[in-house]
Design a protein around this motif. Structure first.
Motif, PDB file in Angstrom:
ATOM      1  N   SER A 142     -14.620  -3.906  27.557  1.00  0.00           N
ATOM      2  CA  SER A 142     -14.003  -4.974  26.769  1.00  0.00           C
ATOM      3  C   SER A 142     -12.497  -4.964  27.004  1.00  0.00           C
ATOM      4  O   SER A 142     -11.922  -3.975  27.470  1.00  0.00           O
ATOM      5  N   GLU A 143     -11.845  -6.090  26.654  1.00  0.00           N
ATOM      6  CA  GLU A 143     -10.388  -6.185  26.831  1.00  0.00           C
ATOM      7  C   GLU A 143      -9.676  -5.109  26.007  1.00  0.00           C
ATOM      8  O   GLU A 143      -8.693  -4.516  26.462  1.00  0.00           O
ATOM      9  N   SER A 144     -10.168  -4.838  24.809  1.00  0.00           N
ATOM     10  CA  SER A 144      -9.537  -3.826  23.959  1.00  0.00           C
ATOM     11  C   SER A 144      -9.642  -2.431  24.596  1.00  0.00           C
ATOM     12  O   SER A 144      -8.718  -1.629  24.525  1.00  0.00           O
ATOM     13  N   LYS A 145     -10.799  -2.147  25.233  1.00  0.00           N
ATOM     14  CA  LYS A 145     -10.973  -0.861  25.908  1.00  0.00           C
ATOM     15  C   LYS A 145     -10.051  -0.764  27.133  1.00  0.00           C
ATOM     16  O   LYS A 145      -9.485   0.292  27.423  1.00  0.00           O
ATOM     17  N   GLN A 146      -9.904  -1.876  27.848  1.00  0.00           N
ATOM     18  CA  GLN A 146      -9.008  -1.892  29.000  1.00  0.00           C
ATOM     19  C   GLN A 146      -7.573  -1.588  28.570  1.00  0.00           C
ATOM     20  O   GLN A 146      -6.875  -0.785  29.200  1.00  0.00           O
ATOM     21  N   GLN A 147      -7.135  -2.223  27.461  1.00  0.00           N
ATOM     22  CA  GLN A 147      -5.789  -1.976  26.962  1.00  0.00           C
ATOM     23  C   GLN A 147      -5.648  -0.555  26.430  1.00  0.00           C
ATOM     24  O   GLN A 147      -4.583   0.060  26.533  1.00  0.00           O
ATOM     25  N   GLU A 148      -6.724  -0.012  25.880  1.00  0.00           N
ATOM     26  CA  GLU A 148      -6.708   1.366  25.373  1.00  0.00           C
ATOM     27  C   GLU A 148      -6.465   2.347  26.514  1.00  0.00           C
ATOM     28  O   GLU A 148      -5.718   3.317  26.376  1.00  0.00           O
ATOM     29  N   ILE A 149      -7.101   2.092  27.671  1.00  0.00           N
ATOM     30  CA  ILE A 149      -6.898   2.938  28.847  1.00  0.00           C
ATOM     31  C   ILE A 149      -5.441   2.870  29.290  1.00  0.00           C
ATOM     32  O   ILE A 149      -4.795   3.888  29.542  1.00  0.00           O
ATOM     33  N   PHE A 150      -4.924   1.651  29.380  1.00  0.00           N
ATOM     34  CA  PHE A 150      -3.533   1.488  29.814  1.00  0.00           C
ATOM     35  C   PHE A 150      -2.570   2.172  28.853  1.00  0.00           C
ATOM     36  O   PHE A 150      -1.671   2.908  29.265  1.00  0.00           O
ATOM     37  N   THR A 151      -2.763   1.950  27.553  1.00  0.00           N
ATOM     38  CA  THR A 151      -1.861   2.522  26.557  1.00  0.00           C
ATOM     39  C   THR A 151      -1.884   4.044  26.603  1.00  0.00           C
ATOM     40  O   THR A 151      -0.845   4.701  26.529  1.00  0.00           O
ATOM     41  N   GLY A 152      -3.081   4.620  26.737  1.00  0.00           N
ATOM     42  CA  GLY A 152      -3.197   6.070  26.798  1.00  0.00           C
ATOM     43  C   GLY A 152      -2.502   6.652  28.009  1.00  0.00           C
ATOM     44  O   GLY A 152      -1.764   7.645  27.909  1.00  0.00           O
ATOM     45  N   LEU A 153      -2.719   6.039  29.178  1.00  0.00           N
ATOM     46  CA  LEU A 153      -2.077   6.536  30.398  1.00  0.00           C
ATOM     47  C   LEU A 153      -0.563   6.383  30.326  1.00  0.00           C
ATOM     48  O   LEU A 153       0.188   7.277  30.731  1.00  0.00           O
ATOM     49  N   ARG A 159     -10.550  -2.526  39.286  1.00  0.00           N
ATOM     50  CA  ARG A 159     -11.379  -3.628  38.797  1.00  0.00           C
ATOM     51  C   ARG A 159     -12.830  -3.193  38.620  1.00  0.00           C
ATOM     52  O   ARG A 159     -13.470  -3.500  37.611  1.00  0.00           O
ATOM     53  N   GLU A 160     -13.350  -2.458  39.605  1.00  0.00           N
ATOM     54  CA  GLU A 160     -14.736  -2.005  39.539  1.00  0.00           C
ATOM     55  C   GLU A 160     -14.954  -1.063  38.355  1.00  0.00           C
ATOM     56  O   GLU A 160     -15.999  -1.074  37.711  1.00  0.00           O
ATOM     57  N   ALA A 161     -13.919  -0.280  38.053  1.00  0.00           N
ATOM     58  CA  ALA A 161     -14.044   0.691  36.962  1.00  0.00           C
ATOM     59  C   ALA A 161     -13.951   0.043  35.587  1.00  0.00           C
ATOM     60  O   ALA A 161     -14.708   0.389  34.675  1.00  0.00           O
ATOM     61  N   ILE A 162     -13.016  -0.910  35.407  1.00  0.00           N
ATOM     62  CA  ILE A 162     -12.758  -1.404  34.050  1.00  0.00           C
ATOM     63  C   ILE A 162     -13.373  -2.757  33.728  1.00  0.00           C
ATOM     64  O   ILE A 162     -13.442  -3.132  32.556  1.00  0.00           O
ATOM     65  N   SER A 163     -13.827  -3.506  34.745  1.00  0.00           N
ATOM     66  CA  SER A 163     -14.361  -4.843  34.464  1.00  0.00           C
ATOM     67  C   SER A 163     -15.558  -4.841  33.505  1.00  0.00           C
ATOM     68  O   SER A 163     -15.719  -5.795  32.732  1.00  0.00           O
TER      69      SER A 163
END
Length: 327
Positions: free
Chosen positions: A124-135, A117-121
Motif C-alpha cells: 500500500s502507499e502508506s507501507k511504501q512511505q513507511e519504508i522510505f521514512t524508516g530508511l 518497483r518490484e519490491a514495493i509495488s
C-alpha cells in the motif's frame, strides 16, 4: 511488548546485513553494470548533479581523497566521465559524465528503479512511505552520529527525522513561499514580484485540495517544511496536470529525497490518468532539468521575458502518461 536497546541494535544490524545482501553489494559488481559499487555511486552522484568537483564527490561518497583520485582516474580511463577546468576557479576541475557515462547512468537507474518497483509495488502507499521514512530516519541518525564530536556522549533526540507529508499543513503557504523567495533571490535576484506571485498562487490553490485531482506533498523535518511539490489538476484544463512549487531546502539537495518527491507526484498523476503533465522552469537549472528528463519530461518551449523583474528564459517541459508497457 518492550524491546531493550541491546535487542534493537542486534535487530537493526541483522536487517542491515540482509539489506546489503539483497541489494547486491557483496558482489564485485552491482546494478548490472559490470562496475564495482563505488564506481556506480560516483556515476549516479555526478550524473544527478550535472557536475561535481573531486572534493564534492569525496564528501558525497564519504571516501578519502586518495581513494577518490584513483576512482576518478579509473572512470576517466573507462571513458565514463570527463574532467575539465572550472571557468570560475582555474585550480578546480569539474567532473561530468561522458556520452558513455550517460548511457551507464540510464542503465543503473533502470535497474535500480525496477528492483525497487518490484519490491514495493504490491504494498500500500502508506507501507511504501513507511519504508522510505524508516530508511531516511536511520540514514539521518547514522549521519548525526558520524558528525558528532567524540566528547559529545549525550544521545540527541530524533530531530533529523525526515518525512513526506501529504495535504494541507499549518503554515504551508508561508513556508513554501519563503523557500522559493530565498532560493531564487540568492540564485538570480528575484524580489517582491516573484514572492507575491508564489504566495498568491498557493493561496488560490490550497483551498482546492478538496478536489481529488489536486494534491500537495511537503518534506517535513522537526515540524518545519523544507521542501514541496504539488499537482494542480484543474488550471490547465481536462486531462492535463500542472506540476507546481517543486522546491528543496539547500541542505537536503543531493540527498535523493527530491527524486522521491518527484516520483511520488508523478505516481499520483499516473494514478489519476492525466494524459500529460506540464511544468515551467528557468533555463540554466541543469540539475533540475536532468531530473525532469530522467523522469520522462521533454523540453517543448522556450521564451524570454521580464515578468519577474529580470530578463529570464523560461522553459516548458511536458511528460505524457506512460503506456502500460513502459510503466
Amino acid at each position: 511488548m518492550t524491546t531493550n536497546l541491546s535487542d534493537t541494535i542486534q535487530n537493526i544490524r541483522f536487517v542491515s546485513r540482509n539489506l546489503i545482501r539483497e541489494l547486491g553489494f557483496l558482489n564485485k559488481t552491482i546494478a548490472g553494470t559490470g562496475l564495482p559499487g563505488s564506481f556506480v555511486h560516483a556515476i549516479v552522484e555526478i550524473g544527478t548533479s550535472g557536475e561535481l568537483t573531486a572534493k564534492e564527490l569525496s564528501e558525497r561518497l564519504l571516501l578519502e581523497k586518495s581513494t577518490i583520485s584513483r576512482l576518478v582516474r579509473s572512470l576517466i580511463e573507462r571513458e565514463e566521465i570527463s574532467e575539465s577546468r572550472s571557468l570560475v576557479d582555474a585550480r578546480q576541475k569539474n567532473l561530468r559524465l561522458t556520452e558513455k557515462g550517460e548511457k551507464t547512468l540510464t542503465k543503473i537507474n533502470h535497474y535500480a528503479a525496477s528492483q525497487v518497483r518490484e519490491a514495493i509495488s504490491p504494498l500500500s502507499e502508506s507501507k511504501q512511505q513507511e519504508i522510505f521514512t524508516g530508511l531516511a530516519s536511520y540514514c539521518a541518525a547514522l549521519q548525526n552520529a558520524r558528525n558528532k564530536s567524540p566528547s559529545d556522549t549525550q544521545i540527541s533526540p530524533p530531530e533529523n527525522l525526515i518525512e513526506i507529508r501529504r495535504g494541507y499543513l499549518p503554515g504551508i503557504i508561508g513556508d513554501i513561499t519563503s523557500l522559493h523567495a530565498t532560493y531564487y533571490n540568492s540564485l538570480v535576484g528575484f524580489g517582491d514580484k516573484f514572492e507575491t506571485a508564489v504566495a498568491t498562487g498557493l493561496t488560490q490553490f490550497i483551498p482546492r485540495l478538496e478536489n481529488k485531482q489536486n494534491e500537495i506533498w511537503s518534506i517535513v523535518q522537526s515540524d518545519k517544511i523544507l521542501g514541496s511539490i504539488a499537482i494542480d489538476g484543474e488550471d490547465l484544463g481536462a486531462g492535463i496536470a500542472h506540476l507546481r512549487w517543486f522546491i528543496l531546502d539547500k541542505k537536503l539537495q543531493g540527498t535523493g529525497i527530491g527524486k522521491t518527491l518527484l516520483k511520488t507526484a508523478l505516481q499520483f498523476c499516473d494514478t489519476q490518468k492525466f494524459n500529460q503533465t506540464h511544468l515551467w522552469t528557468f533555463k540554466g537549472l541543469d540539475t533540475a532539468r536532468a531530473l525532469y528528463e530522467q523522469n520522462g519530461f521533454s523540453l517543448m518551449e522556450e521564451y524570454s521575458g521580464t515578468q519577474w523583474g529580470k530578463q529570464m528564459t523560461e522553459q516548458k517541459f511536458v511528460r505524457s502518461l506512460p503506456s502500460k508497457g513502459n510503466a
